[in-house]
Design a protein around this motif. Structure first.
Motif, PDB file in Angstrom:
ATOM      1  N   PHE A 110      -4.369  -7.359  12.063  1.00  0.00           N
ATOM      2  CA  PHE A 110      -4.177  -8.757  11.689  1.00  0.00           C
ATOM      3  C   PHE A 110      -2.723  -9.024  11.322  1.00  0.00           C
ATOM      4  CE2 PHE A 110      -4.058 -12.286   8.733  1.00  0.00           C
ATOM      5  CZ  PHE A 110      -4.932 -13.212   9.289  1.00  0.00           C
ATOM      6  N   ALA A 111      -2.136  -8.141  10.515  1.00  0.00           N
ATOM      7  CA  ALA A 111      -0.747  -8.338  10.080  1.00  0.00           C
ATOM      8  C   ALA A 111       0.216  -8.289  11.265  1.00  0.00           C
ATOM      9  CB  ALA A 111      -0.373  -7.279   9.046  1.00  0.00           C
ATOM     10  N   LEU A 112      -0.032  -7.412  12.213  1.00  0.00           N
ATOM     11  CA  LEU A 112       0.855  -7.307  13.377  1.00  0.00           C
ATOM     12  C   LEU A 112       0.864  -8.588  14.196  1.00  0.00           C
ATOM     13  CD1 LEU A 112       0.170  -3.648  14.602  1.00  0.00           C
ATOM     14  CD2 LEU A 112       2.293  -4.550  13.662  1.00  0.00           C
ATOM     15  N   VAL A 113      -0.320  -9.167  14.437  1.00  0.00           N
ATOM     16  CA  VAL A 113      -0.345 -10.361  15.287  1.00  0.00           C
ATOM     17  C   VAL A 113       0.154 -11.600  14.542  1.00  0.00           C
ATOM     18  CG1 VAL A 113      -2.144  -9.527  16.848  1.00  0.00           C
ATOM     19  CG2 VAL A 113      -2.801 -10.761  14.781  1.00  0.00           C
ATOM     20  N   ILE A 114      -0.017 -11.655  13.224  1.00  0.00           N
ATOM     21  CA  ILE A 114       0.483 -12.839  12.516  1.00  0.00           C
ATOM     22  C   ILE A 114       2.003 -12.801  12.422  1.00  0.00           C
ATOM     23  CG2 ILE A 114       0.473 -12.025  10.119  1.00  0.00           C
ATOM     24  CD1 ILE A 114      -0.744 -14.700   9.321  1.00  0.00           C
ATOM     25  N   PHE A 166      -1.660  -8.649   3.952  1.00  0.00           N
ATOM     26  CA  PHE A 166      -0.425  -8.015   3.512  1.00  0.00           C
ATOM     27  C   PHE A 166      -0.591  -7.368   2.144  1.00  0.00           C
ATOM     28  CE2 PHE A 166       1.088 -11.205   6.547  1.00  0.00           C
ATOM     29  CZ  PHE A 166       1.854 -10.401   7.375  1.00  0.00           C
ATOM     30  N   ALA A 167      -1.373  -7.992   1.262  1.00  0.00           N
ATOM     31  CA  ALA A 167      -1.615  -7.416  -0.055  1.00  0.00           C
ATOM     32  C   ALA A 167      -2.334  -6.076   0.061  1.00  0.00           C
ATOM     33  CB  ALA A 167      -2.424  -8.384  -0.916  1.00  0.00           C
ATOM     34  N   VAL A 168      -3.329  -6.001   0.935  1.00  0.00           N
ATOM     35  CA  VAL A 168      -4.067  -4.755   1.124  1.00  0.00           C
ATOM     36  C   VAL A 168      -3.161  -3.666   1.672  1.00  0.00           C
ATOM     37  CG1 VAL A 168      -5.910  -3.661   2.470  1.00  0.00           C
ATOM     38  CG2 VAL A 168      -6.301  -5.880   1.395  1.00  0.00           C
ATOM     39  N   LEU A 169      -2.353  -3.989   2.675  1.00  0.00           N
ATOM     40  CA  LEU A 169      -1.470  -2.980   3.274  1.00  0.00           C
ATOM     41  C   LEU A 169      -0.427  -2.485   2.267  1.00  0.00           C
ATOM     42  CD1 LEU A 169      -0.934  -4.592   6.791  1.00  0.00           C
ATOM     43  CD2 LEU A 169      -2.407  -2.652   6.207  1.00  0.00           C
ATOM     44  N   LEU A 170       0.113  -3.390   1.467  1.00  0.00           N
ATOM     45  CA  LEU A 170       1.080  -2.965   0.457  1.00  0.00           C
ATOM     46  C   LEU A 170       0.434  -2.053  -0.595  1.00  0.00           C
ATOM     47  CD1 LEU A 170       3.038  -6.309  -0.063  1.00  0.00           C
ATOM     48  CD2 LEU A 170       3.936  -4.196   0.926  1.00  0.00           C
TER      49      LEU A 170
END
Length: 327
Positions: free
Chosen positions: A122-126, A302-306
C-alpha cells in the motif's frame, strides 16, 4: 488445543478465522461502494496466487504449503479493502505483487518478514501513484461501468470522485466542523460517510477474533487508546482549525482495520505483552500525526511500517523492565 496440532495447523486456523472476521467489513464496503470492492478483491487474490505459484516454482518448492497457510490470502484481502474502489487494475496488481515480493518473499517467506506485506504494498503505490490513490468514489457503479472504470478508465466525472473526510478536514482552512459535516458529502454523522459503519463492522470482527483468542488485546488497545488520547488532547472544538474529535478519528479511515487486522500480524509485530502495547500506542500516535500534519489522507500504513522498524528496540525495552526471577 490438541497436542497433535502443528504450528502450521494453528497458522491455517488463525488465517481462516481472520478471513471470516473480515466479512462484516467487506460487506459494509460493498454496500457503500459497490462492485469496485469486489473487483479489487478478485484482482488481489488472483495476483497473490500467481505470485505464490511463481515463487514456489523459482525455489523448487511445492505450491500447497505456500498457499495452505492462508497468509497470502489475508494480505490480498487487506489490500483489497485498503485500496480505493475502482482504482486502475495495474495499481491493484502492483500493490499486491510488491507487497508479497518485497515484504514477504525477499526475506524468506512466512515468519521472516520484518514489515507487514500488505502495508508495504500500500505504501509503495501511494508514494508512486498518489493521484489514483486519492480518488475515492462518492457512490457505487453498475457492474459494466465498474469494469470499464477499472480496466479501461475514461475521464472520471467530478461529481463521482470526492476527497475523503480525513483529507477534507486536513486541508480545511475556513469552515467549522459543523459546517463541514453539513456541507461536505464525505462526512457522515460521526466520521467519514460510510466509513463510520465500515469501522464499526471491522470492530465487530476484531472483537470476534479477541473472543477466539487469535491475538491478545495489547496492540489494539494500545493503538485505540493512544489515538483517542492524542486526538482528545489536540481537539480544540469545532473551529475551522480543529483537527477532529476523538470519535471522528476512531470512526474514519482505516482505524479499526489497522487496530484489529494489521498491527496484530504476529510476525512483523511485537511478541512481548508490554512491547505490543507500546507498538500499538506508537501506531496510534503516528497515525494521528500523519493524518493531521502529514501529506497523506490516512496514516495507518506508514505508521505501521515505521513501528515495524522499532520492534527490536521495543522488545529489548520490555525485557529490561521485567523483574528477574529469584533462584
Amino acid at each position: 488445543m490438541s497436542p497433535l496440532e502443528t504450528p502450521d495447523d494453528r497458522l491455517q486456523q488463525a488465517m481462516r478465522l481472520v478471513l471470516l472476521a473480515m466479512l462484516p467489513g467487506l460487506q459494509s464496503l460493498l454496500w457503500f461502494y459497490g462492485w469496485g470492492v469486489l473487483i479489487n478483491l478478485i484482482l488481489c487474490v488472483t495476483c497473490a496466487l500467481a505470485v505464490e505459484a511463481g515463487v514456489a516454482r523459482l525455489r523448487g518448492q511445492a505450491l500447497q504449503p505456500l498457499l495452505g497457510d492462508g497468509s497470502a490470502l489475508v494480505s490480498a484481502t487487506l489490500l483489497a479493502v485498503a485500496l480505493p474502489p475502482y482504482c486502475p487494475w495495474w495499481l491493484t496488481i502492483t500493490a499486491i505483487a510488491a507487497g508479497l515480493l518485497f515484504g514477504k518473499h525477499l526475506y524468506g517467506g512466512v515468519g521472516k518478514n520484518p514489515f507487514n506485506p500488505a502495508m508495504l504494498g500500500f505504501a509503495l503505490v501511494i508514494v508512486m501513484f498518489p493521484q489514483p490513490m486519492t480518488q475515492w468514489p462518492a457512490h457505487g457503479m453498475a457492474l459494466l461501468d465498474a469494469l470499464q472504470q477499472v480496466f479501461n478508465p475514461a475521464q472520471v466525472p467530478d461529481a463521482w470522485v470526492q476527497a475523503t473526510a480525513l483529507d477534507s478536514l486536513r486541508i480545511n482552512k475556513s469552515l467549522t466542523i459543523d459546517e463541514l459535516f453539513a456541507a461536505n458529502p464525505a462526512f457522515g454523522r460521526f466520521g467519514g460517510r460510510g466509513m463510520e459503519w465500515v469501522n464499526l463492522a471491522f470492530l465487530a470482527g476484531g472483537l470476534f477474533l479477541l473472543q477466539r483468542r487469535v491475538f491478545g488485546w495489547h496492540a489494539p488497545v494500545g493503538m485505540l487508546a493512544s489515538l483517542f488520547l492524542v486526538s482528545l488532547l489536540c481537539w480544540n472544538g469545532s473551529g475551522s482549525d480543529s483537527h477532529g474529535s476523538p470519535l471522528f478519528h476512531l470512526l474514519s479511515g482505516a482505524t479499526m482495520l489497522g487496530a484489529f487486522f494489521i498491527i496484530t500480524e504476529p510476525v512483523s509485530g511485537a511478541k512481548n505483552a508490554l512491547a505490543r502495547v507500546l507498538f500499538g500506542a506508537g501506531v496510534g500516535l503516528l497515525t494521528y500525526l500523519i493524518r493531521t500534519w502529514g501529506g497523506y489522507p490516512d496514516g495507518v500504513a506508514f505508521a505501521v511500517l515505521l513501528m515495524n522498524l522499532c520492534v527490536p528496540a521495543l522488545e529489548r525495552f520490555a525485557l529490561s523492565r521485567q523483574k528477574p526471577v529469584r533462584p
